[in-house]
Enzyme design. Structure first.
Site, short mmCIF file in Angstrom:
data_model
loop_
_atom_site.label_atom_id
_atom_site.label_comp_id
_atom_site.label_asym_id
_atom_site.label_seq_id
_atom_site.Cartn_x
_atom_site.Cartn_y
_atom_site.Cartn_z
N PRO A 2 18.24 -3.37 -7.40
CA PRO A 2 17.66 -4.10 -8.52
C PRO A 2 16.93 -3.17 -9.48
O PRO A 2 16.18 -2.28 -9.05
CB PRO A 2 16.69 -5.07 -7.83
CG PRO A 2 17.26 -5.25 -6.46
CD PRO A 2 17.85 -3.91 -6.10
N GLU A 3 17.16 -3.37 -10.76
CA GLU A 3 16.47 -2.58 -11.77
C GLU A 3 15.34 -3.41 -12.37
O GLU A 3 15.06 -4.53 -11.92
CB GLU A 3 17.47 -2.11 -12.83
CG GLU A 3 18.53 -1.17 -12.25
CD GLU A 3 19.36 -0.48 -13.32
OE1 GLU A 3 18.94 -0.44 -14.48
OE2 GLU A 3 20.45 0.02 -12.98
N LYS A 58 9.85 -0.70 -11.10
CA LYS A 58 10.68 -1.56 -10.25
C LYS A 58 9.90 -2.12 -9.06
O LYS A 58 10.50 -2.59 -8.09
CB LYS A 58 11.90 -0.78 -9.77
CG LYS A 58 12.76 -0.22 -10.90
CD LYS A 58 13.88 0.66 -10.37
CE LYS A 58 14.61 1.37 -11.50
NZ LYS A 58 15.70 2.25 -11.01
N ARG A 286 25.64 9.73 -9.83
CA ARG A 286 25.71 8.35 -10.30
C ARG A 286 26.83 8.19 -11.31
O ARG A 286 27.09 9.08 -12.12
CB ARG A 286 24.38 7.92 -10.94
CG ARG A 286 23.19 7.98 -10.01
CD ARG A 286 21.94 7.50 -10.69
NE ARG A 286 20.76 7.60 -9.85
CZ ARG A 286 19.56 7.19 -10.21
NH1 ARG A 286 19.38 6.64 -11.40
NH2 ARG A 286 18.54 7.32 -9.39
#
EC number: 3.2.2.23
Length: 296
Positions: A2-3, A58, A286
């Protein structure tokens, strides 16, 4: 993982269910998540009143009436659900039909609200999330927060600020944006989207957006505006549901249906008149998605 928009969505979902309630009992169903729980964690939270919820980067923050703040990070698969009394208080029987397996319920907040008893349950199949406790006065110097940059939604983020951070930097622009010391809470998905909106290549040097005199170029102003816009749009849409993220009411975020480049490898670029194709490269382990035709 989750960002920021996902965590903000969770915070907004939990606030009406938790704020002003008293924790009659904090139930820990195991001794740890990613890390061990703080010493006497259940005893320190039980009996306290929740005075507010917040977010930093976050991290979800739960403020207690004794001056302490509970810190929660969702990790890869963490989520909360809300139950009224013995049954779910949310539409769609979320905790029965749509929740993850209840064997992964690791932390339960037993709450006394004005309307009656309530439970807020933390579920985390991968156990990559974690919780901690700190005095509110010491929050800014806590190891999780002391080196964080400004929030992408706050007034501190500006082109002038980024020009100071990026000046003379040969670091790829995407890597500079993901550095939490520069901007707090900005993650891979939304960096890709913001760079596409501002027509900037993720591989160009961050320092090329700054003049020799240290002033921000017009492209940097556009980038800051794009960051703000993409985060605001994602929060309004309820975040993105990739793999494990679920909101507190059981619904799935739907900003992923608005992705312009992320996870769109080999598809046509959505910039009007571009004619390019979205490519995928790997930066620092990434995936990066961008259009080499219109992002320079």
């Amino acid at each position: 993982m989750p960002e920021l928009p996902e965590v903000e969505t969770v915070k907004r979902g939990l606030t009406p269910a938790m704020e002003g309630t008293r924790v009659t009992r904090l139930e820990l169903r195991r001794g740890d998540l990613r890390f061990p729980f703080p010493d006497a964690f259940a005893d320190r939270v039980s009996g306290r009143t929740i005075v507010g919820l917040g977010r930093r980067a976050k991290y979800l923050l739960v403020d207690l009436d004794d001056g302490n703040t509970l810190i929660s990070h969702l990790g890869m698969s963490g989520s909360f659900r809300i139950e009224e009394g013995a049954a779910s208080g949310v539409p769609g029987e979320f905790h029965h039909a749509r929740s993850k397996d209840e064997k992964h319920d690791h932390v339960v907040f037993h709450l006394q609200a004005a309307s009656g008893l309530r439970r807020v349950v933390y579920n985390d199949p991968r156990r990559f999330g974690f919780m901690d406790m700190v005095g509110r006065a010491d929050l800014a110097t806590h190891p999780f927060f002391r080196d964080l940059g400004p929030e992408p939604t706050g007034n501190e983020l500006s082109a002038a600020y980024l020009a100071e951070r990026f000046r003379d930097k040969a670091q790829p622009l995407k890597s500079a944006l993901l550095d939490q010391k520069n901007i707090a809470g900005l993650g891979n998905i939304y960096v890709c989207e913001a760079l596409w909106r501002s027509h900037l290549s993720p591989i160009r040097a961050a320092g090329t957006l700054v003049t020799a005199g240290g002033r921000p170029k017009a492209q940097l102003d556009l980038l800051v505006a794009s960051i703000r816009d993409v985060i605001a749009d994602a929060i309004a849409a309820g975040g993105s549901s990739l793999r494990d993220h679920i909101q507190t009411d059981g619904s799935l975020g739907y900003f992923q249906h608005s992705f312009s480049v992320y996870d769109r490898e080999s598809q046509a670029c959505r910039t009007p008149g571009c004619g390019g194709t979205v490519a995928r490269i790997v930066q620092a382990g990434r995936s990066t998605f961008y259009c080499a035709t219109c992002q320079k």
